[in-house]
Design an enzyme around this catalytic site. Structure first.
Site, PDB file in Angstrom:
ATOM      1  N   ALA A 126      11.802 -16.932   5.186  1.00  0.00           N
ATOM      2  CA  ALA A 126      11.629 -15.673   5.919  1.00  0.00           C
ATOM      3  C   ALA A 126      10.352 -15.687   6.746  1.00  0.00           C
ATOM      4  O   ALA A 126       9.346 -16.295   6.369  1.00  0.00           O
ATOM      5  CB  ALA A 126      11.581 -14.509   4.928  1.00  0.00           C
ATOM      6  N   CYS A 127      10.413 -15.031   7.906  1.00  0.00           N
ATOM      7  CA  CYS A 127       9.225 -14.777   8.718  1.00  0.00           C
ATOM      8  C   CYS A 127       9.343 -13.353   9.248  1.00  0.00           C
ATOM      9  O   CYS A 127      10.149 -12.565   8.752  1.00  0.00           O
ATOM     10  CB  CYS A 127       9.089 -15.787   9.848  1.00  0.00           C
ATOM     11  SG  CYS A 127      10.382 -15.696  11.110  1.00  0.00           S
ATOM     12  N   SER A 128       8.585 -12.992  10.246  1.00  0.00           N
ATOM     13  CA  SER A 128       8.615 -11.611  10.749  1.00  0.00           C
ATOM     14  C   SER A 128       9.906 -11.283  11.476  1.00  0.00           C
ATOM     15  O   SER A 128      10.590 -10.313  11.169  1.00  0.00           O
ATOM     16  CB  SER A 128       7.426 -11.370  11.691  1.00  0.00           C
ATOM     17  OG  SER A 128       6.219 -11.488  11.003  1.00  0.00           O
TER      18      SER A 128
ATOM     19  N   GLY B 122      12.628 -13.558  12.248  1.00  0.00           N
ATOM     20  CA  GLY B 122      13.836 -14.195  11.722  1.00  0.00           C
ATOM     21  C   GLY B 122      14.534 -15.142  12.648  1.00  0.00           C
ATOM     22  O   GLY B 122      14.942 -16.221  12.246  1.00  0.00           O
TER      23      GLY B 122
ATOM     24  N   LEU C 298      11.647 -10.293   8.083  1.00  0.00           N
ATOM     25  CA  LEU C 298      11.133  -9.260   7.186  1.00  0.00           C
ATOM     26  C   LEU C 298      11.020  -7.903   7.876  1.00  0.00           C
ATOM     27  O   LEU C 298      10.907  -6.872   7.214  1.00  0.00           O
ATOM     28  CB  LEU C 298       9.781  -9.703   6.623  1.00  0.00           C
ATOM     29  CG  LEU C 298       9.897 -10.870   5.639  1.00  0.00           C
ATOM     30  CD1 LEU C 298       8.541 -11.502   5.362  1.00  0.00           C
ATOM     31  CD2 LEU C 298      10.548 -10.417   4.333  1.00  0.00           C
TER      32      LEU C 298
END
Length: 234
Positions: free
Chosen positions: A177-179, A181, A220
């Site tokens: 996951a990252c900010s 996506g 996220l």
């Protein structure tokens, strides 16, 4: 000035900087080569051939390092992710898999963002970190970021894989996951989808023996939007 929004892809901006800097320093390297060659030619008029070096190596301190797997073209990364059957899941599905099937959420955002808020139990290993070194190339990258109003430029974390391996077994089921996506799904405007930090990290993982890698679609940002649980380190 450019700014990163919650849904924007910082990796895309990062690669634009890299191309811009590479172009600038290609020109500088050519100019330096001409100057050095001219100087050596003038000296050769005063020196005998026997005193001249066998080879002449012209180097530039700002030369871009060799390409890493994370810097491969997105089309290559996407093809490998599809070949390895990396599946994208939405936030609610990711939460269910973490809760019921022991999936590990690997949060690849910078540590500061992770500390502000993250899913409970998530493991943080940043795929990019603040630029630390002070070579000519690193200074040039800092300047490029600053030109766009970003005064804390980032670079690929060379210890990413080693740190992940120390925390997560290769047989573990992982949701990266990252900010933002990103996505592997084609759209009219983006026929190959859109890469992101989490998809770059997933690519590095599958290249290095991780076999159960998933990806958080929408990032996220959508986890928070759905009101799913979060914790803070502050």
């Amino acid at each position: 000035m450019a700014a990163l929004t919650p849904g924007s892809s910082s990796s895309a901006l990062h690669h634009n900087f890299q191309r811009s800097i590479s172009h600038s320093y290609t020109s500088i390297m050519v100019k330096e080569s001409k100057v050095t060659t001219t100087t050596c030619t003038r000296k050769s008029r005063r020196l005998s051939f026997s005193s001249m070096p066998a080879t002449l190596n012209i180097r530039c301190a700002a030369t871009k390092p060799a390409k890493t797997p994370a810097e491969e073209d997105w089309s290559i990364k996407r093809a490998k992710l599809l070949e390895k059957r990396v599946r994208s899941v939405d936030a609610k599905e990711a939460f269910r898999l973490q809760k019921e099937n022991n999936f590990v959420i690997l949060d690849v955002r910078p540590e500061a963002e992770f500390n502000e808020a993250h899913p409970p139990g998530a493991v943080n290993v940043q795929i990019y970190r603040l630029i630390k070194e002070w070579t000519a190339w690193d200074i040039a990258r800092r300047a490029a970021f600053a030109f766009f109003g970003i005064f804390q430029g980032t670079e690929e974390n060379p210890e990413f894989l080693q740190t992940v391996e120390s925390k997560i077994d290769k047989n573990a089921k992982i949701i990266v996951a990252c900010s933002s996506g990103g996505t592997m799904k084609p759209t009219q405007n983006l026929p190959e989808g859109q890469q992101s930090r989490s998809l770059i990290a997933a690519y590095v993982l599958v290249l290095n023996g991780y076999t159960n890698v998933y990806h958080l679609e929408g990032g996220l940002y959508t986890w928070y939007k759905e009101g799913l649980p979060t914790v803070s380190e502050e």
